[in-house]
Design a protein around this motif. Structure first.
Motif, PDB file in Angstrom:
ATOM      1  N   GLY A 124       0.777  -1.228   0.000  1.00 49.98           N
ATOM      2  CA  GLY A 124       0.000   0.000   0.000  1.00 49.98           C
ATOM      3  C   GLY A 124       0.802   1.268   0.000  1.00 49.98           C
ATOM      4  O   GLY A 124       0.234   2.363   0.058  1.00 49.98           O
ATOM      5  N   VAL A 125       2.121   1.159  -0.056  1.00 46.24           N
ATOM      6  CA  VAL A 125       2.958   2.351  -0.089  1.00 46.24           C
ATOM      7  C   VAL A 125       3.199   2.742  -1.546  1.00 46.24           C
ATOM      8  O   VAL A 125       3.702   1.945  -2.331  1.00 46.24           O
ATOM      9  CB  VAL A 125       4.299   2.117   0.640  1.00 46.24           C
ATOM     10  CG1 VAL A 125       5.240   3.290   0.409  1.00 46.24           C
ATOM     11  CG2 VAL A 125       4.052   1.923   2.128  1.00 46.24           C
ATOM     12  N   VAL A 147      -7.107   5.152   2.294  1.00 48.16           N
ATOM     13  CA  VAL A 147      -5.974   6.068   2.229  1.00 48.16           C
ATOM     14  C   VAL A 147      -5.619   6.517   3.645  1.00 48.16           C
ATOM     15  O   VAL A 147      -6.405   7.186   4.319  1.00 48.16           O
ATOM     16  CB  VAL A 147      -6.289   7.283   1.344  1.00 48.16           C
ATOM     17  CG1 VAL A 147      -5.116   8.268   1.357  1.00 48.16           C
ATOM     18  CG2 VAL A 147      -6.587   6.841  -0.078  1.00 48.16           C
ATOM     19  N   LYS A 148      -4.432   6.131   4.078  1.00 50.08           N
ATOM     20  CA  LYS A 148      -3.965   6.471   5.427  1.00 50.08           C
ATOM     21  C   LYS A 148      -3.225   7.804   5.431  1.00 50.08           C
ATOM     22  O   LYS A 148      -3.393   8.627   6.337  1.00 50.08           O
ATOM     23  CB  LYS A 148      -3.048   5.365   5.945  1.00 50.08           C
ATOM     24  CG  LYS A 148      -2.471   5.615   7.329  1.00 50.08           C
ATOM     25  CD  LYS A 148      -1.547   4.478   7.732  1.00 50.08           C
ATOM     26  CE  LYS A 148      -0.914   4.748   9.089  1.00 50.08           C
ATOM     27  NZ  LYS A 148       0.032   3.659   9.475  1.00 50.08           N
ATOM     28  N   THR A 149      -2.393   8.012   4.403  1.00 47.93           N
ATOM     29  CA  THR A 149      -1.559   9.222   4.352  1.00 47.93           C
ATOM     30  C   THR A 149      -1.491   9.753   2.930  1.00 47.93           C
ATOM     31  O   THR A 149      -1.297   8.978   1.993  1.00 47.93           O
ATOM     32  CB  THR A 149      -0.119   8.916   4.824  1.00 47.93           C
ATOM     33  OG1 THR A 149      -0.169   8.322   6.120  1.00 47.93           O
ATOM     34  CG2 THR A 149       0.727  10.178   4.867  1.00 47.93           C
ATOM     35  N   VAL A 150      -1.652  11.042   2.766  1.00 47.53           N
ATOM     36  CA  VAL A 150      -1.338  11.736   1.520  1.00 47.53           C
ATOM     37  C   VAL A 150      -0.158  12.645   1.842  1.00 47.53           C
ATOM     38  O   VAL A 150      -0.301  13.652   2.532  1.00 47.53           O
ATOM     39  CB  VAL A 150      -2.530  12.547   0.980  1.00 47.53           C
ATOM     40  CG1 VAL A 150      -2.120  13.301  -0.280  1.00 47.53           C
ATOM     41  CG2 VAL A 150      -3.708  11.623   0.687  1.00 47.53           C
ATOM     42  N   GLU A 157       0.048   6.535   1.202  1.00 42.99           N
ATOM     43  CA  GLU A 157       0.069   5.239   1.884  1.00 42.99           C
ATOM     44  C   GLU A 157      -1.366   4.745   2.042  1.00 42.99           C
ATOM     45  O   GLU A 157      -2.240   5.479   2.516  1.00 42.99           O
ATOM     46  CB  GLU A 157       0.740   5.358   3.251  1.00 42.99           C
ATOM     47  CG  GLU A 157       0.937   4.029   3.941  1.00 42.99           C
ATOM     48  CD  GLU A 157       1.688   4.140   5.251  1.00 42.99           C
ATOM     49  OE1 GLU A 157       1.822   3.116   5.938  1.00 42.99           O
ATOM     50  OE2 GLU A 157       2.138   5.259   5.574  1.00 42.99           O
ATOM     51  N   ILE A 158      -1.598   3.520   1.599  1.00 42.99           N
ATOM     52  CA  ILE A 158      -2.925   2.914   1.667  1.00 42.99           C
ATOM     53  C   ILE A 158      -2.887   1.788   2.696  1.00 42.99           C
ATOM     54  O   ILE A 158      -2.034   0.899   2.626  1.00 42.99           O
ATOM     55  CB  ILE A 158      -3.357   2.358   0.299  1.00 42.99           C
ATOM     56  CG1 ILE A 158      -3.398   3.494  -0.739  1.00 42.99           C
ATOM     57  CG2 ILE A 158      -4.707   1.660   0.386  1.00 42.99           C
ATOM     58  CD1 ILE A 158      -3.590   2.998  -2.162  1.00 42.99           C
TER      59      ILE A 158
END
Length: 670
Positions: free
Chosen positions: A596-597, A643-646, A662-663
């Protein structure tokens, strides 16, 4: 009038190439450079250099006011635009003249006449130049395009009227698809050229792309210097060019040359220009467009005619006659040019950027290299990814082709992924070797499997291990003061074997290198899942700073190798290259966050972001659009998740491998 100081309004290999001729003629040169190019070769080559702004081209190389101000401040008499950037801007040519400087190129009116494809085509029809049937009218609504397409028949080609390079271009096979293609082409053309105007043409399938080099002076002389075949293209961008065209006849050359000369006369042209045609299998040819500048591929014409086209440009700009009549133009032998790009053929020719860790172009009889890079510099994401042009001239086509293949095999480029291996494969391909390549060549013969990155064989891995052993040994010897050569490879009780474990995709290869004395080695190679280890005997015959001559299994081989800054081994075996990571003492790379990265595939700029933190995405959903080297690439999710991080924002500049998004996946939560 003599032009004593010439400012070159460009960068890279073309700036260096223009400066070489100018200096040979005794003229002083001025370079301009952006912040990204402060240490570039063209800056060091010039007699004077002027900074013109930030890295983005719109704020530097495309800023006409800054270019003209630099010319005035440096005492330049003239500006040579090279190709690209402002070279085909009528407004720039006018501004140069208004500033009291000489533009080394055609008159602004001639640039304007050919700058709009629709108007240019209307002019060519009026001048009697053969043109592809189509629509180039002023009414830009969908209706006349649909009517014209039905009349001339499908397939048709939609093109941007104000530009080129494949932007705003769509091949349409049926009427139902035309409205959508028109909309997409208009939008793309508007973004790229500031004009959404289009033209439509009957699609000439599998033609040859043949262009005629013309030259005109201010005294009424207009001649042509023969043709170049530029059929090998990808995404409408030329990759391989040659002169003469493999299927050219004297009669066809005379007819195409006459049409090109008439095209130039019809607009009162002056200087160097290229009239491009499509040539079908029957021998019929059709006007495509005119490039009102020096072409990237002009050196192949220089190699077969013996003329310096930049010197002729300067002479014409000074008001002197060409001094060459059509009957004086003679052709000798054959020349082929390839464009070496920083791009990854295995990823759809995705352009790349980053450091040039080592650069050494190949040479040999009849070989010419025009480059604009050096070891230790970086390939910028702001400009075109072409690094160099490598050319070969020979008494016949096959001699030139074989010389060029060998020059490419001997070319060392480490640090950025390039299309070198693909170029060698294309030159070797039986269709190209037979002179049968058309504009469909790459699409027909280089599918996903043919462009995939090669897997190293046991022999390749053995050579890589010996190269790494020798490079490590040399580094250790440099640190040892006065160590005699006889102690190299020495051990107190026996010849010790040095182990390596090279990472290979999802697996690895275990290799041991045991010195046998006299620069000979016994190498054992065991690849995951390949069964028993293979034993190979290798002898190092010669060694240089970046290369080795070896003998393995009775065959002579060459290898170029350097150790990358991160400790990986870069090795080039002539027609294929690998970056190998030794896992001994290092942890194997693991899949991050369940896949997911999302990291940047190259240096570039974030254009837009389609998701927000907390959003659910499915595999294949668009995440963001990234731009690098004049190309936009949509990056999609490779997994399902949230979606954890944009980590980036629109307009952000990113480097290769920077974290983008990061997903969080089910696998990561488990």
């Amino acid at each position: 009038m003599t032009l004593e100081t010439i400012l070159v309004a460009n960068r890279g290999e073309i700036a260096c190439r223009v400066m070489r001729t100018a200096r040979r003629l005794g003229r002083r040169t001025v370079a301009v450079f952006s912040e990204a190019d402060a240490a570039a070769p063209h800056v060091a080559m010039a007699d004077r250099a002027v900074a013109i702004g930030p890295a983005p081209a719109a704020q530097s190389y495309l800023d006409a006011e800054k270019i003209i101000a630099a010319a005035q401040a440096s005492g330049a008499d003239a500006i040579h635009p090279g190709y690209g950037f402002l070279s085909e801007s009528a407004a720039f040519a006018e501004a140069v003249a208004a500033a009291g400087l000489t533009f080394i190129g055609p008159p602004a009116a001639a640039i304007a006449a050919m700058g709009d494809k629709a108007a240019a085509k209307r002019r060519m029809i009026a001048a009697g130049v053969p043109c592809v049937p189509g629509y180039e009218g002023e009414d830009q609504s969908d209706a006349p395009f649909l009517k014209a397409a039905e009349e001339i028949g499908f397939p048709v080609m939609v093109k941007a009227a104000a530009g080129g390079g494949g932007r705003g271009m769509r091949l349409v096979a049926e009427a139902a698809a035309l409205p959508a293609a028109l909309g997409a082409a208009r939008s793309e053309a508007e973004r790229a050229f500031g004009s959404g105007d289009l033209i439509l043409e009957k699609a000439v399938l599998k033609p040859r792309h043949v262009e005629i080099q013309i030259f005109a002076d201010a005294h009424g002389a207009v001649i042509h210097l023969g043709e170049r075949d530029c059929s090998v293209q990808r995404r409408h961008q030329k990759v391989i060019e040659e002169a003469p065209c493999p299927v050219m006849t004297p009669e066809l050359r005379a007819a195409m040359g006459a049409a090109a000369v008439e095209a130039a006369r019809s607009i009162a042209y002056r200087g160097a220009g290229t009239v491009e045609f499509l040539l079908d299998a029957s021998g019929a040819f059709y006007f495509l467009e005119m490039n009102t500048r020096l072409q990237v591929e002009h050196p192949v014409t220089e190699l077969v005619t013996g003329l310096d086209l930049v010197a002729l440009q300067i002479a014409v700009a000074e008001g002197r006659p060409l001094g060459i009549a059509q009957e004086d133009v003679a052709f000798e032998g054959h020349a082929i040019e390839v464009r070496l790009y920083a791009e990854d053929p295995a990823k759809g020719f995705l352009p790349g950027a980053g450091p040039v860790e080592h650069w050494r172009p190949g040479g040999g009889a009849g070989v010419r290299v025009d480059d604009g890079i050096e070891s230790g510099l970086a390939v910028s994401p702001f400009y075109d990814p072409m690094l160099a042009k490598i050319m070969a001239h020979g008494p016949n086509r096959d001699a030139a082709r074989l010389r060029l293949i060998e020059a490419l095999r001997e070319t060392a480029l480490f640090g950025v992924t390039s299309n070198k291996g693909f170029l060698i494969d294309a030159l070797r391909h039986e269709t190209f070797a037979a002179g049968g390549a058309t504009t469909a060549f790459i699409a027909e013969h280089f599918g996903e499997e043919a462009l995939a990155r090669p897997t190293p064989s046991a022999a390749d891995l053995a050579i890589a291990a010996v190269a790494r052993f020798r490079l490590d040994r040399a580094a250790a010897a440099r640190k040892a003061i006065g160590a005699p050569r006889g102690l190299l490879d020495w051990a107190s009780h026996a010849k010790a074997a040095t182990p390596f474990r090279f990472e290979l995709g999802g697996g690895a290869a275990d290799i041991s290198v045991a010195p046998r004395g006299g620069d000979s080695y016994r190498v054992l190679v065991a690849t995951d899942g390949a069964g028993e280890a293979e034993t190979l005997e290798i002898a190092v015959l010669a060694e240089s700073e970046d290369g080795f001559r070896l003998e393995i299994g009775g065959a002579r081989r060459a290898a170029m190798a350097v150790i990358a800054p991160n400790g990986d081994l870069d090795i080039d075996l002539g027609d294929r290259a690998f970056r190998l990571r030794n896992l001994i003492g290092r942890a194997a790379a693991s899949e991050e966050a369940g896949g997911g990265v999302v990291r940047a595939p190259t240096h570039g700029r974030i254009v837009s972001i389609a998701v927000a933190e907390g959003a659910s995405v499915a595999k294949g959903d668009p995440l963001l659009v990234m731009e690098a080297m004049k190309m936009q690439q949509e990056i999609a999710a490779s997994v399902d998740g949230v979606v954890k991080t944009v980590a980036v924002a629109p307009e952000a500049q990113v480097a290769a491998e920077d974290l983008l998004i990061e997903i969080e996946t089910d696998a990561a939560e488990a």
